[in-house]
Design a protein around this motif. Structure first.
Motif, mmCIF file in Angstrom:
data_model
loop_
_atom_site.group_PDB
_atom_site.id
_atom_site.type_symbol
_atom_site.label_atom_id
_atom_site.label_comp_id
_atom_site.label_asym_id
_atom_site.label_seq_id
_atom_site.Cartn_x
_atom_site.Cartn_y
_atom_site.Cartn_z
ATOM 1 N N ALA B 181 -11.315 -22.355 -2.943
ATOM 2 C CA ALA B 181 -11.588 -23.626 -2.274
ATOM 3 C C ALA B 181 -12.216 -23.442 -0.901
ATOM 4 O O ALA B 181 -12.821 -24.368 -0.362
ATOM 5 N N ALA B 182 -12.083 -22.226 -0.299
ATOM 6 C CA ALA B 182 -12.695 -21.923 0.991
ATOM 7 C C ALA B 182 -12.231 -22.862 2.099
ATOM 8 O O ALA B 182 -12.962 -23.121 3.040
ATOM 9 N N THR B 183 -11.019 -23.389 1.996
ATOM 10 C CA THR B 183 -10.462 -24.185 3.085
ATOM 11 C C THR B 183 -9.584 -23.293 3.960
ATOM 12 O O THR B 183 -9.313 -22.146 3.618
ATOM 13 N N GLN B 184 -9.137 -23.878 5.086
ATOM 14 C CA GLN B 184 -8.265 -23.142 5.999
ATOM 15 C C GLN B 184 -7.023 -22.625 5.267
ATOM 16 O O GLN B 184 -6.632 -21.476 5.397
ATOM 17 N N GLU B 185 -6.407 -23.527 4.480
ATOM 18 C CA GLU B 185 -5.178 -23.152 3.771
ATOM 19 C C GLU B 185 -5.462 -22.064 2.741
ATOM 20 O O GLU B 185 -4.646 -21.171 2.528
ATOM 21 N N ALA B 186 -6.624 -22.169 2.101
ATOM 22 C CA ALA B 186 -6.958 -21.166 1.086
ATOM 23 C C ALA B 186 -7.097 -19.786 1.715
ATOM 24 O O ALA B 186 -6.598 -18.795 1.185
ATOM 25 N N TRP B 187 -7.765 -19.732 2.887
ATOM 26 C CA TRP B 187 -7.908 -18.419 3.541
ATOM 27 C C TRP B 187 -6.553 -17.880 3.919
ATOM 28 O O TRP B 187 -6.294 -16.688 3.813
ATOM 29 N N ARG B 188 -5.664 -18.792 4.394
ATOM 30 C CA ARG B 188 -4.337 -18.310 4.782
ATOM 31 C C ARG B 188 -3.584 -17.798 3.572
ATOM 32 O O ARG B 188 -2.993 -16.719 3.598
ATOM 33 N N GLY B 189 -3.624 -18.577 2.482
ATOM 34 C CA GLY B 189 -2.950 -18.132 1.266
ATOM 35 C C GLY B 189 -3.499 -16.790 0.801
ATOM 36 O O GLY B 189 -2.737 -15.890 0.428
ATOM 37 N N GLY B 190 -4.815 -16.641 0.862
ATOM 38 C CA GLY B 190 -5.427 -15.385 0.459
ATOM 39 C C GLY B 190 -4.988 -14.238 1.345
ATOM 40 O O GLY B 190 -4.737 -13.133 0.870
ATOM 41 N N ARG B 191 -4.879 -14.521 2.653
ATOM 42 C CA ARG B 191 -4.488 -13.447 3.563
ATOM 43 C C ARG B 191 -3.065 -12.996 3.285
ATOM 44 O O ARG B 191 -2.781 -11.795 3.202
ATOM 45 N N VAL B 192 -2.164 -13.956 3.106
ATOM 46 C CA VAL B 192 -0.779 -13.600 2.804
ATOM 47 C C VAL B 192 -0.719 -12.807 1.505
ATOM 48 O O VAL B 192 -0.037 -11.775 1.403
ATOM 49 N N TYR B 193 -1.497 -13.277 0.508
ATOM 50 C CA TYR B 193 -1.536 -12.581 -0.778
ATOM 51 C C TYR B 193 -1.965 -11.132 -0.586
ATOM 52 O O TYR B 193 -1.330 -10.207 -1.107
ATOM 53 N N LEU B 194 -3.025 -10.918 0.197
ATOM 54 C CA LEU B 194 -3.545 -9.555 0.351
ATOM 55 C C LEU B 194 -2.582 -8.659 1.113
ATOM 56 O O LEU B 194 -2.375 -7.503 0.753
ATOM 57 N N ILE B 195 -1.991 -9.214 2.199
ATOM 58 C CA ILE B 195 -1.088 -8.396 3.002
ATOM 59 C C ILE B 195 0.072 -7.910 2.135
ATOM 60 O O ILE B 195 0.401 -6.723 2.098
ATOM 61 N N LEU B 196 0.654 -8.845 1.397
ATOM 62 C CA LEU B 196 1.777 -8.469 0.542
ATOM 63 C C LEU B 196 1.319 -7.496 -0.543
ATOM 64 O O LEU B 196 2.022 -6.534 -0.880
ATOM 65 N N ALA B 197 0.128 -7.743 -1.089
ATOM 66 C CA ALA B 197 -0.355 -6.890 -2.172
ATOM 67 C C ALA B 197 -0.554 -5.459 -1.687
ATOM 68 O O ALA B 197 -0.173 -4.503 -2.375
ATOM 69 N N VAL B 198 -1.127 -5.310 -0.480
ATOM 70 C CA VAL B 198 -1.349 -3.953 0.035
ATOM 71 C C VAL B 198 -0.016 -3.255 0.263
ATOM 72 O O VAL B 198 0.153 -2.071 -0.056
ATOM 73 N N MET B 199 0.964 -4.012 0.802
ATOM 74 C CA MET B 199 2.280 -3.407 0.989
ATOM 75 C C MET B 199 2.865 -2.971 -0.349
ATOM 76 O O MET B 199 3.431 -1.883 -0.493
ATOM 77 N N GLY B 200 2.710 -3.828 -1.344
ATOM 78 C CA GLY B 200 3.226 -3.494 -2.664
ATOM 79 C C GLY B 200 2.557 -2.246 -3.220
ATOM 80 O O GLY B 200 3.228 -1.347 -3.735
ATOM 81 N N GLU B 201 1.219 -2.185 -3.066
ATOM 82 C CA GLU B 201 0.494 -1.013 -3.567
ATOM 83 C C GLU B 201 1.013 0.255 -2.898
ATOM 84 O O GLU B 201 1.146 1.301 -3.546
ATOM 85 N N ALA B 202 1.289 0.151 -1.591
ATOM 86 C CA ALA B 202 1.761 1.338 -0.873
ATOM 87 C C ALA B 202 3.095 1.806 -1.453
ATOM 88 O O ALA B 202 3.303 3.001 -1.695
ATOM 89 N N PHE B 203 4.006 0.869 -1.688
ATOM 90 C CA PHE B 203 5.299 1.248 -2.248
ATOM 91 C C PHE B 203 5.137 1.853 -3.639
ATOM 92 O O PHE B 203 5.782 2.842 -3.987
ATOM 93 N N ILE B 204 4.273 1.229 -4.440
ATOM 94 C CA ILE B 204 4.072 1.743 -5.800
ATOM 95 C C ILE B 204 3.514 3.155 -5.746
ATOM 96 O O ILE B 204 3.984 4.055 -6.456
ATOM 97 N N LEU B 205 2.524 3.344 -4.861
ATOM 98 C CA LEU B 205 1.922 4.678 -4.761
ATOM 99 C C LEU B 205 2.981 5.707 -4.375
ATOM 100 O O LEU B 205 3.070 6.780 -4.982
ATOM 101 N N ALA B 206 3.803 5.358 -3.366
ATOM 102 C CA ALA B 206 4.839 6.302 -2.926
ATOM 103 C C ALA B 206 5.782 6.626 -4.078
ATOM 104 O O ALA B 206 6.086 7.796 -4.351
ATOM 105 N N GLY B 207 6.236 5.597 -4.768
ATOM 106 C CA GLY B 207 7.184 5.815 -5.850
ATOM 107 C C GLY B 207 6.581 6.623 -6.978
ATOM 108 O O GLY B 207 7.206 7.560 -7.498
ATOM 109 N N LEU B 208 5.367 6.280 -7.352
ATOM 110 C CA LEU B 208 4.732 7.005 -8.462
ATOM 111 C C LEU B 208 4.496 8.464 -8.096
ATOM 112 O O LEU B 208 4.731 9.361 -8.901
#
Lengths: 501, 617
Positions: B181-208
């Motif tokens: 949607a390219a709105t303010q809220e969409a960018w915020r939602g996307g940012r939160v999604y990415l931050i959490l996703a990167v953290m998750g990837e880091a944990f997965i990588l460490a565990g694997l």
């Protein structure tokens, strides 16, 4: 059968090309380009020939005596040819790029001449079979890169060149001291000898440790390990192809490769572990990795951010070596190649942005993805590789380093690797976001900082295709890592030789 | 044949993405009349975004899942590729590909006008905003097949590298789906999604890395065995639990769901909440030694922790979610709650491994049913905002159906509830059964609130056959899931005397919501924001940032001082050298006089030493 002419001929292609270029007049643009490209292609062909011969088990050696007890030896072994192959492949790419980048600007004779010398010295470093030969080419590299760093001739560039020389020449002196002490202790010592320095361990433990510190300390300056990294971010004033070559293969890699040689082929892994220097090296490398990443986050310009990223990434190689185990070794060797491919892509792209759109700062990247899609795809692939996301080459090395760390029972290294991945994501993902998801300044009626239209495509074809090519190779090196002659497969071959003599 | 299907299932989505891009880049008639030949015109029509060809991205995978179990191995791929359809992954791929297909059909209608709209009447800022949205829609169309390819790959993969590749591809390719949607809220939602996703990837990588390094393995089954037998298995398992927990919406890591879902377009929310969230669950099943009877004490303790965390999520998400204003936020909280129940079942697999062989088909059924029901609910939000002119009771009954099924009161939901309850009866988890039954009250309450919020936003007209068709098919597939899902044995139908035990939570939940609405609907007050703990995290991060920045500044000052000190020393040393040079110059200048003086001194010395120098003395 030993073909002594093969390493010599491979070395000579770039040397002769450099010599011829120096004698040509400045305006002989076509001829110079033709010679450059012909030499680069000939070099790659010779390297391919050497690779095939090494795969068959033949190590071609060129040897002659300089003075009593000191030989000049070039030998094509599996480890050396990895680095030599990287340098010749990237020489071709960078030459193509530089032809487009420099266009018709002045002083090209000087530039391409020293460029050829620089590649010659890298090649010599790769194939050197003893410390003496190594040192000759190592110092030649220092001298031949200086004119490239100061190519623009601005006060900034001259200043950076002075700092570069201060660092590298001092390091050269330290290295020379170490080499001299080692020669006085052991005499001429071939990298290929099975003997190692183990017989000297009992009597000269302290001296061996001191020599190790001198050698690695001297090499660590070029490898840009913290706190000896100061020259690298400043050398950013060099033209983009020089930065690309400096960061991907020539200078920083020469340092890392030297450390590899010292540990694997001079001291031997067992001896290095017995001296107890490996943990120290691992700590130093880890500090470098984290420090480089943290500083990269703070940069607001594109090239300095990439420079600090290099500082961080090159130490992966050193980290892999210090893990003492086959997996760490494979990771280190593969990263030598992978990092080169990924980082040269990033620098090519950064140079293209600067040339085509005048982009230097990170916040100017907004929307550049749609203006220069192929360049930006290449940049994105390179950045994903740096983060270590599959299926890029960066993931493969991160995987092997991590496994090596677990096998060596150094779990904190895994933590360092993971933290570095996360930090890489922190400083690369915003760039990718800006490239693809922000509106370009042209959409709100503003203009790019300094837009040039260099070609019918998004930019000049000379600038575009080398970046796309290296990006594709770095993707392929990860995606098809299991195929024969991939960097990973070759690294495994070398590691097996090191660990199962 | 199966090899061909494997290759097609993974490569066809990539090909679709490439063709979509190529069609976009080919010369368009309105921009370059005359350049565009007949052929390229036809090409760009066939391959335009949201065409049937675009929808077909998930069909080979669907066909593969239908055709039966299979296995394919190729050493050359990354660290050695091994792809397999097991009794677990076959139903998983089936429901995932089905949901992607139906959501794509819905998207055909949902984005119909977005790419061709005419913006002549708008002012400049409006036009640039809608241009941005149009671009967002195209990028969504481009990345949709890629995200699906990642999802399919991670389901098929049995080796670590391609599993992690699929997971990462899906995660990052889903970002354009969130920010369309390219709105303010969409960018915020996307940012939160990415931050959490990167953290998750880091944990997965460490565990694997840890687990694979300790067990020297490259396959997921090797990781499971390694974790079960390693001394530090609990820590590896914890890292992986947290890493995949980001995707699965474990409490504390769930904050991206309620922020990303309301801003994403309905078909994207459907696949995010239906299919991709399940990737986290599949990740747990792939790497945790569930059902391994040799698990040690530590892992059992971890299992109890997982059980507790899951139950907390099941209840807390319901309690918080009912206060949300946006129907999609309510549905996101419902997803967290449902995933909490699945998390609890995963915990059971660690605590009482014997029961896992009975439990996993129930988990797969639960996942499939929730995926399609939640998909139907999210697609339903776009239907209620553009409702067709159907009889109102029929439409709203259809909109309510997937919710009713999720509470376990009828159809597939009832079968799925009963199948894990009967497995838990075997293991005598009476308390857990009771708690899960209570959690169903929360589900019922959330569903009622979601429906009520949809009712408040209802609008008539604007949806087309594709939207309604995709939604209805998803609904039908959800309700009949036990009939077509290829599980090892048929799921049990609850006996009549258990029926009341499955239905009363629905009534209780609806009743509670009705009471609350009746009591509170005159009250004015601020509702709690979506994303709950995210705002706390943001405050904490900012508070943490300030001292860190100060430390950084101090370090920078320290470094500056060091540099200055070094420079001072250098200047001093250089001054000393300079003085030497100066002295030398002085010497050179006065060389004549100095030599004379030297000669005199020497002569004097000689005279003093002895007299026989001067002849004749």
């Amino acid at each position: 059968m030993n073909a002594a002419w093969l390493p010599l001929l491979a070395l000579a292609t770039s040397l002769v090309a450099a010599a011829v270029i120096f004698t040509l007049p400045e305006r002989a643009w076509r001829l110079r380009t033709a010679i450059n490209l012909a030499a680069a292609i000939a070099k790659i062909a010779l390297v391919v020939l050497m690779v095939r011969r090494i795969a068959d088990g033949i190590e071609d050696t060129l040897r002659f005596q300089v003075i009593g007890g000191v030989d000049f030896v070039l030998r094509g072994d599996a480890l050396g040819i990895m680095f030599a192959g990287l340098s010749s492949l990237l020489w071709l790419c960078t030459t193509l790029y530089a032809i487009g980048y420099l266009g018709r600007s002045p002083n090209q004779k000087r530039f391409f001449g020293f460029f050829g010398l620089c590649v010659t010295s890298t090649f010599g470093i790769a194939l050197a079979d003893n410390l003496f030969t190594f040192l000759i080419f190592y110092e030649l590299l220092t001298l031949s890169t200086y004119p490239l760093v100061v190519h623009k001739g601005t006060p900034d560039a001259l200043n950076a060149g002075r700092i570069y020389l201060r660092y590298t020449v001092t390091a050269g002196v330290v290295l020379l001291l170490g080499v001299a002490m080692l020669y006085s202790l052991t005499g001429d010592h071939s990298f290929s000898s099975e003997r190692g320095l183990a017989p000297y361990l009992d009597d000269h433990r302290g001296l061996l440790t001191l020599i190790f510190a001198l050698l690695v300390g001297g090499l660590a300056v070029k490898a840009a390990m913290v706190p000896l990294h100061g020259w690298l971010p400043r050398a950013m004033v060099a033209p983009a192809p020089v930065s690309a070559l400096l960061h991907a293969v020539a200078v920083v890699k020469a340092g890392a490769f030297g450390i590899l040689r010292v540990i694997y082929d001079l001291y031997g892994i067992e001896l290095s572990v017995a001296l107890g220097v490996m943990t120290g090296l691992a700590v130093a490398a880890s500090i470098t990795i984290l420090y480089g990443s943290l500083r990269a986050i703070a940069q607001t310009e594109l090239k300095p951010r990439l420079a600090f990223s290099t500082i961080s990434q090159v130490s992966y190689v050193v980290l892999g070596v210090s893990l003492f185990g086959p997996f760490g070794t494979i990771g280190a060797l593969a990263h030598l190649l992978h990092q080169g491919l990924m980082k040269i892509t990033l620098f090519f792209c950064a140079g293209s942005y600067a040339e085509e759109l005048g982009i230097h700062r990170i916040d100017e990247l907004d929307g550049a993805g749609r203006r220069m899609p192929l360049t930006s795809v290449a940049f994105t692939l390179g950045a994903f590789g740096m983060i270590g996301l599959p299926p890029t080459a960066g993931f493969i090395t991160k995987w092997y380093l991590g496994i090596g760390a677990v096998e060596a029972n150094m779990l904190w290294v895994v933590a360092v690797l993971v933290a570095s991945s996360a930090l890489n994501a922190v400083y690369f993902l915003p760039l990718i976001y800006r490239l693809w998801f922000r509106p370009a300044p042209t959409e709100s009626g503003k203009a790019w900082p300094n837009e040039q239209r260099h070609g019918r495509l998004e930019t000049s074809a000379w600038l575009l295709w080398p970046a796309v090519f290296t990006a594709a190779i770095s993707l392929g090196a990860g995606l098809f890592a299991g195929l024969p002659y991939s960097p990973l497969e070759w690294a495994t071959r070398v590691a097996v030789e090191e660990y199962l003599p | 044949m199966t090899t061909l299907l494997f290759v097609l299932a993974l490569l066809w989505p990539l090909a679709v993405a490439a063709l979509t891009l190529a069609a976009r880049l080919s010369p368009r008639p309105e921009k370059a009349p005359g350049v565009a030949s007949d052929l390229s015109l036809r090409f760009s029509r066939v391959f335009r975004p949201f065409s049937w060809l675009w929808v077909s991205a998930s069909w080979p995978a669907l066909l593969l899942a239908v055709s039966g179990e299979a296995r394919w191995q190729w050493e050359g791929f990354m660290l050695g590729g091994l792809w397999e359809l097991t009794p677990l992954t076959r139903p998983w791929l089936l429901f995932t590909a089905l949901l992607w297909t139906l959501a794509a059909v819905h998207a055909k209608g949902y984005f119909k006008g977005d790419l061709t709209a005419d913006f002549k009447d708008e002012t400049l800022p409006e036009r640039s905003a809608s241009a941005e949205k149009r671009r967002g829609t195209f990028v969504l169309a481009l990345f949709w097949p890629l995200a699906f390819a990642g999802n399919a790959l991670l389901i098929l993969a049995q080796d670590i590298a391609s599993f992690y590749f699929g997971f990462a591809l899906m995660t990052f390719a889903a970002y354009p789906l969130v920010v369309q949607a390219a709105t303010q809220e969409a960018w915020r939602g996307g940012r939160v999604y990415l931050i959490l996703a990167v953290m998750g990837e880091a944990f997965i990588l460490a565990g694997l890395l840890w687990a694979a390094g300790a067990a020297e393995t490259l396959t997921l089954s090797g990781v499971r065995e390694g974790i079960a037998s390693a001394d530090a298995g609990i820590w590896m398992a914890l890292l992986l639990f947290v890493g995949f927990g980001v995707k699965a919406g474990v409490v504390g890591l769930h904050v991206w769901l309620p922020l990303a879902h309301p801003v994403a377009p309905a078909p994207a929310s459907a696949v995010l909440s239906g299919a991709m969230i399940k990737a986290g669950l599949l990740g747990w099943i792939n790497v945790l030694p569930l059902g391994d009877v040799s698990t040690q004490g530590g892992l059992v303790a971890l299992g109890q922790g997982i059980l507790a965390v899951g139950l907390i999520a099941a209840f807390a998400a319901a309690l918080y979610g009912v206060w949300q204003r946006h129907p999609k936020a309510v549905l996101a909280y419902s997803s967290i709650s449902q995933m909490g129940m699945l998390t609890a079942l995963v915990g059971v697999g660690l605590v009482t491994p014997e029961v896992w062989s009975l439990l996993w088909p129930a988990v797969a059924l639960f996942a499939a049913h929730h995926a399609l029901a939640k998909g139907a609910l999210f697609l339903g939000t776009s239907i209620s905002e553009h409702s067709p002119r159907w009889p109102v009771p029929l439409l709203w009954a259809l909109l309510a159906l997937p919710g009713l099924s999720l509470t376990g009161a009828l159809a597939a939901g009832m079968v799925s509830k009963w199948s894990f309850k009967s497995a838990l009866y075997e293991a005598e988890h009476a308390l857990l059964i009771k708690l899960l039954t209570f959690a169903a009250i929360g589900t019922a309450a959330l569903m009622s609130v979601a429906l009520w919020r949809q009712w408040q936003r209802r609008q008539v007209g604007g949806s087309d056959g594709y939207q309604q068709g995709g939604w209805l098919l998803a609904l039908a597939a959800a309700l009949t899931a036990p009939l077509w899902l290829p599980l090892p044995q048929a799921s049990p139908v609850p006996p009549l005397k258990e029926w009341w035990g499955l239905v009363w939570p629905l009534l209780a939940g609806v009743f509670m919501v009705a009471c609350a609405v009746a009591l509170l609907h005159r009250r004015r007050g601020r509702l709690p924001p979506a994303g709950d703990a995210w705002w706390l995290y943001a405050v904490a991060a900012r508070a943490l940032y300030r001292p860190l920045a100060q430390v950084g500044e101090r370090l920078a000052r320290m470094k500056q001082a060091c540099v200055e000190l070094a420079l001072k020393w250098e200047r001093r040393a250089m001054a000393a050298v300079q003085r030497c040079l100066f002295a030398e110059a002085w010497l050179r200048h006065h060389v004549g006089g100095l030599m004379m003086a030297l000669a005199l001194v020497l002569a004097a010395l000689l005279m003093w030493e002895g007299g026989d120098f001067w002849p004749g003395r």
